[in-house]
Design an enzyme around this catalytic site. Sequence first.
Site, short mmCIF file in Angstrom:
data_model
loop_
_atom_site.label_atom_id
_atom_site.label_comp_id
_atom_site.label_asym_id
_atom_site.label_seq_id
_atom_site.Cartn_x
_atom_site.Cartn_y
_atom_site.Cartn_z
N ASP A 1 0.07 2.41 3.30
CA ASP A 1 0.66 2.88 4.55
C ASP A 1 -0.05 2.46 5.85
O ASP A 1 0.59 2.02 6.79
CB ASP A 1 0.74 4.41 4.56
CG ASP A 1 1.57 4.97 3.41
OD1 ASP A 1 1.99 4.20 2.53
OD2 ASP A 1 1.79 6.19 3.40
N GLU B 1 -7.01 11.28 -5.30
CA GLU B 1 -6.00 10.29 -4.89
C GLU B 1 -6.69 8.96 -4.58
O GLU B 1 -6.23 7.90 -4.99
CB GLU B 1 -5.27 10.82 -3.65
CG GLU B 1 -4.12 9.94 -3.19
CD GLU B 1 -3.40 10.50 -1.97
OE1 GLU B 1 -3.84 11.51 -1.41
OE2 GLU B 1 -2.39 9.89 -1.56
#
Length: 423
Positions: free
Chosen positions: A165, A392
Amino acid sequence: MTAQDPLAKIAEDILRENDRGSYTVPTKGLYPFQWNWDSCLTALGQRHYDEARAWTEIETLFAHQWPCGMVPHIIFHLYDDGYFPGPEVWSTGRPVPTSGITQPAVAGFALRRLFDRASNRAEAEARVRALLPKVAAWHRWFFATRDPKGEGLVAIIHPWESGRDNSIDWDVSFERVPTEGIAPYTRRDTQHANPEHRPTKAQYDRYLWLVEHFRSLGWDTAKLHDASPFQVVDPGFNAILLRACADLADLAEALGEPALAAENRAFAARGLAALERLWSVEHGQYLCGDRTTGALIDSASVGGLLAAFAAIPPARAQAIAASIEAHGARFRVPSHAPADPRFDAKRYWRGPVWLVVNYMIADGLARAGQTAAAAAITRSSLDLIHESGFAEYYDPTTGEPLGGGRFTWTAAMVLEFLAMERA
Ligand code: DGY
């Protein structure tokens, strides 16, 4: 698989905990829906304890493919207001709400891996046979809509499509995306994860401008590429697609579908030749290309190393292995070159290590004969889990766990890495 290794046991528990029956959420709270490439990589973990469930994960994703062939990046199966931007912002008009952009096309690779390693051969054949034309339609859609001039490589039109992102790769091109006129919004991600480790507000404003712009065009995917001020050719994204094309071609050949095999073989060959234009001698890796200016983007990110996932020339794979070694980070592979002053060890895709990219790079390097480099990535990934759990992403300098916890695809990759080490 009987989960004997204590790490495998935890990984399986996490996968089961995030399993919603026919799809798996990336993690509770932060990501409460089905994400495209997360699911395909998750299936690779599920195969270790429940092969049938692994096929279902990918089937559920493709049940929400758009008629044009696009496979959306999020499927909003059940209402949950803990995530922004939700279905009301996307407003794509699908029977089950979805987003309107796509994500890295790893499904073709995942199918091949599930098929090759399946113990229930009859089931594997039946389930791949049904998915084959759907994945082929997605690949066809990519080249038709994201490579309108037939250059051989596709462009992403929103940073979320890359999955990386807030990569430094997008910074310069992103300046061309305006922010005027976007609707007021409240982010939810920063309520689940440390805002210092997430994209900035300035980036979110631009993410949303693009969503609102595409929405104003009625989500007609044939129009969006040309209408987007952001068009970037990402070597990692393309390598995943080209590897998937080659893998799908092999599957199609094995299942007696010669036309699909030839089509995908041609996509892969043309794309691999075009990828060479993105090679940087200076950085010893591939770089992104900005399609609107035609220039290479001077940003040594993991996207250019991930190109090793496709069948690049052996000398390129060797140079990529050397570039990773030269990073000198305690944990491999940082998502951006640590020597670059823009490197940020904790902020999402601007430095941290992600196990999914590690897995794809290690797999590609091993195939290219760079076995020591592949083994070093595998070991480093497992060391990270031993030290810091199933996060993550991770700080490559300290190993600090970052972002969401008990993360699905991290767990899936651990099961794959353990299998790689056993092999
Ligand atoms: C997010 O919301 O952080 C996602 O990466 C977008 O898909």
